[in-house]
Design a protein around this motif. Structure first.
Motif, short mmCIF file in Angstrom:
data_model
loop_
_atom_site.label_atom_id
_atom_site.label_comp_id
_atom_site.label_asym_id
_atom_site.label_seq_id
_atom_site.Cartn_x
_atom_site.Cartn_y
_atom_site.Cartn_z
N GLY A 44 0.79 -1.16 0.17
CA GLY A 44 0.01 0.11 0.25
C GLY A 44 0.95 1.00 -0.17
N GLU A 75 6.71 -2.43 8.37
CA GLU A 75 5.62 -2.52 7.29
C GLU A 75 5.26 -4.16 7.49
OE1 GLU A 75 4.34 -0.56 5.46
OE2 GLU A 75 3.40 -1.82 3.77
N ASP A 85 -6.62 -9.18 10.11
CA ASP A 85 -7.79 -8.51 10.00
C ASP A 85 -8.80 -8.75 9.16
OD1 ASP A 85 -9.34 -6.32 11.31
OD2 ASP A 85 -9.12 -5.71 9.16
N MET A 90 -12.11 -12.42 11.98
CA MET A 90 -12.21 -11.04 12.46
C MET A 90 -12.97 -10.06 11.45
SD MET A 90 -8.51 -10.08 14.02
CE MET A 90 -7.55 -11.47 14.77
N ARG A 96 -8.74 -6.65 -0.35
CA ARG A 96 -7.67 -5.79 0.21
C ARG A 96 -7.22 -5.08 -0.96
NH1 ARG A 96 -6.88 -2.99 4.72
NH2 ARG A 96 -7.71 -4.88 5.75
N ARG A 97 -6.99 -3.72 -0.63
CA ARG A 97 -6.18 -2.86 -1.69
C ARG A 97 -7.03 -3.29 -3.28
NH1 ARG A 97 -0.92 -4.66 1.01
NH2 ARG A 97 -0.76 -3.11 2.50
N ASP A 224 -10.17 7.56 7.52
CA ASP A 224 -10.54 6.19 6.77
C ASP A 224 -11.79 5.86 6.85
OD1 ASP A 224 -8.57 4.19 5.55
OD2 ASP A 224 -9.63 2.93 6.67
N THR A 303 -4.43 4.00 -2.22
CA THR A 303 -3.00 3.39 -1.80
C THR A 303 -1.98 4.45 -2.72
OG1 THR A 303 -3.24 1.79 -3.49
CG2 THR A 303 -3.94 1.03 -1.42
C1 GRG Z 1 -5.17 -8.49 13.42
C2 GRG Z 1 -3.63 -7.62 15.76
C3 GRG Z 1 -4.50 -7.11 14.26
C4 GRG Z 1 -4.70 -5.96 14.34
C5 GRG Z 1 -5.47 -5.29 13.18
C6 GRG Z 1 -4.56 -2.63 11.35
C7 GRG Z 1 -5.66 -3.21 11.74
C8 GRG Z 1 -5.44 -3.77 13.29
C9 GRG Z 1 -6.87 -3.42 11.41
C10 GRG Z 1 -7.06 -3.27 9.79
C11 GRG Z 1 -8.23 -2.67 9.50
C12 GRG Z 1 -8.03 -1.32 9.61
C13 GRG Z 1 -9.22 -0.29 8.67
C14 GRG Z 1 -7.61 -0.63 10.47
C15 GRG Z 1 -7.38 0.87 10.49
C16 GRG Z 1 -6.17 1.01 10.30
C17 GRG Z 1 -5.88 1.15 8.69
C18 GRG Z 1 -6.55 2.11 8.21
C19 GRG Z 1 -5.03 0.32 8.06
C20 GRG Z 1 -4.81 0.47 6.60
O1 GRG Z 1 -3.57 1.28 6.61
P1 GRG Z 1 -3.06 1.82 5.38
O2 GRG Z 1 -4.10 2.84 4.77
O3 GRG Z 1 -2.91 0.48 4.58
O4 GRG Z 1 -1.86 2.57 5.79
P2 GRG Z 1 -2.02 0.41 3.08
O5 GRG Z 1 -2.98 -0.27 2.27
O6 GRG Z 1 -1.73 1.40 2.66
O7 GRG Z 1 -0.77 -0.43 3.48
#
Ligand code: GRG
Length: 305
Positions: A44, A75, A85, A90, A96-97, A224, A303
């Motif tokens: 991403g 990362e 997730d 979950m 995803r992406r 988000d 992304t």
């Molecule tokens: C499973 C232990 C465990 C934790 C999960 C990060 C998370 C916690 C869940 C992902 C779901 C989510 C929407 C979380 C909010 C954080 C978020 C917006 C993650 C996406 O991060 P970006 O936008 O992703 O940086 P890219 O695709 O750019 O890498």
């Protein structure tokens, strides 16, 4: 150098290092490697490793080579969290992406193991890296400790648990803030503070970066939510039906955007301490804020940078 050029240059460096850290073919089962690679590449925004490098190299002028293992570890931890997730147990996401999620391609077992392997690899590469810098060993250990705290039960994992159970606190705002600060902001904040710790920044500098990270982390999650809210094009009704507590559900889309902007403004003020040196960091904060103005409807790819 323009913001896009600087960001892309860090990204390329991080991508190349990530490939190297995955190790040689044949060192572990091929299905596991394919599953890990599937979620790591093309990846991403690489926000967390870029933040790390923006502090370690950009702000404090330290040797990029010493920081790259930390950037890649962040990362890998982020990627493992996304893979887990998305699992049926979950968030149960098929995509995803814009691509099929890891478990939809490789199956639940391989997806769980790929996440586990990425988490372990993150610590393996930070430990290996620490041994290359015996004169700075203490700073390496402190930075690793910050990362393990922020990504574990006291941080991201705890926040995810609270989110899954929707553990209520005194108010909706407190509940949301607890979940978002841990689930999302903790890893973003530590990307900055671990870099500052490794660079042996002073207390005031670490405090300012910690506050900057926490504020942009919270704003990032709110934005988000706003983007997802628009994309799903559903109202409050789904928020309640799905049991999801989000900022737009509580404050509406405009209210959430205003809150996010206020948080970004406060975050930017924390950078005053660093003057012109923090230009790139402030541009990242502006980039995050701008995401709220651009929906997928106008062809904006979350992304891309
Ligand atoms: C499973 C232990 C465990 C934790 C999960 C990060 C998370 C916690 C869940 C992902 C779901 C989510 C929407 C979380 C909010 C954080 C978020 C917006 C993650 C996406 O991060 P970006 O936008 O992703 O940086 P890219 O695709 O750019 O890498």
């Amino acid at each position: 150098m323009s913001f896009n050029t600087e960001y892309s240059s860090y990204r390329s460096q991080i991508d190349a290092a990530l490939k190297g850290f995955l190790g040689q073919a044949g060192q572990y089962p091929e299905t596991l490697r394919m599953s890990m690679e599937y979620s790591l590449f093309p990846g991403g925004k690489r926000l967390r490793p870029v933040l790390f490098m923006a502090v370690f190299d950009g702000l404090f002028g330290k040797d990029q080579k010493e920081g790259l293992a930390f950037a890649c570890a962040l990362e890998m931890i982020h990627t493992y969290s996304l893979i887990h997730d998305d699992l049926p147990a979950m968030d149960n996401d098929d995509y995803r992406r814009g691509n099929l999620s890891n478990h939809r391609v490789f199956g639940d077992a391989a997806a769980i193991l790929a996440g586990d392997a990425l988490l372990n690899l993150a610590y393996e590469i930070m430990h290996d890296n620490a041994l290359l810098y015996p004169d700075n060993l203490l700073a390496h250990v402190k930075a690793m400790k910050l990362i393990s705290d922020a990504s574990g039960a006291k941080g991201m994992v705890g926040g995810q648990m609270a989110d899954m159970e929707l553990q209520w606190r005194a108010s909706a705002e407190e509940t949301l803030n607890y979940i978002y600060r841990n689930k999302t902001a903790a890893l973003i904040e530590v990307s900055l503070t671990a870099a500052a710790e490794l660079a042996k920044a002073d207390e005031d500098e670490i405090k300012a970066l910690s506050s900057f990270g926490s504020l942009i982390g919270l704003a990032f999650q709110i934005i988000d939510d706003v983007l997802d809210f628009k994309i799903e094009d559903i109202s409050l009704e789904c928020g309640q039906k799905c049991g999801k507590l989000t900022y737009p559900v509580v404050y509406g889309v405009e209210g959430s955007k205003n809150i996010a902007q206020t948080l970004i403004d406060k975050a930017l003020a924390e950078l005053d301490l660093f003057g012109e040196r923090a230009k790139f960091l402030s541009e990242i904060a502006h980039f995050l804020a701008d995401r709220s103005e651009l929906g997928d409807a106008c062809g904006y790819n979350k992304t891309s940078i």
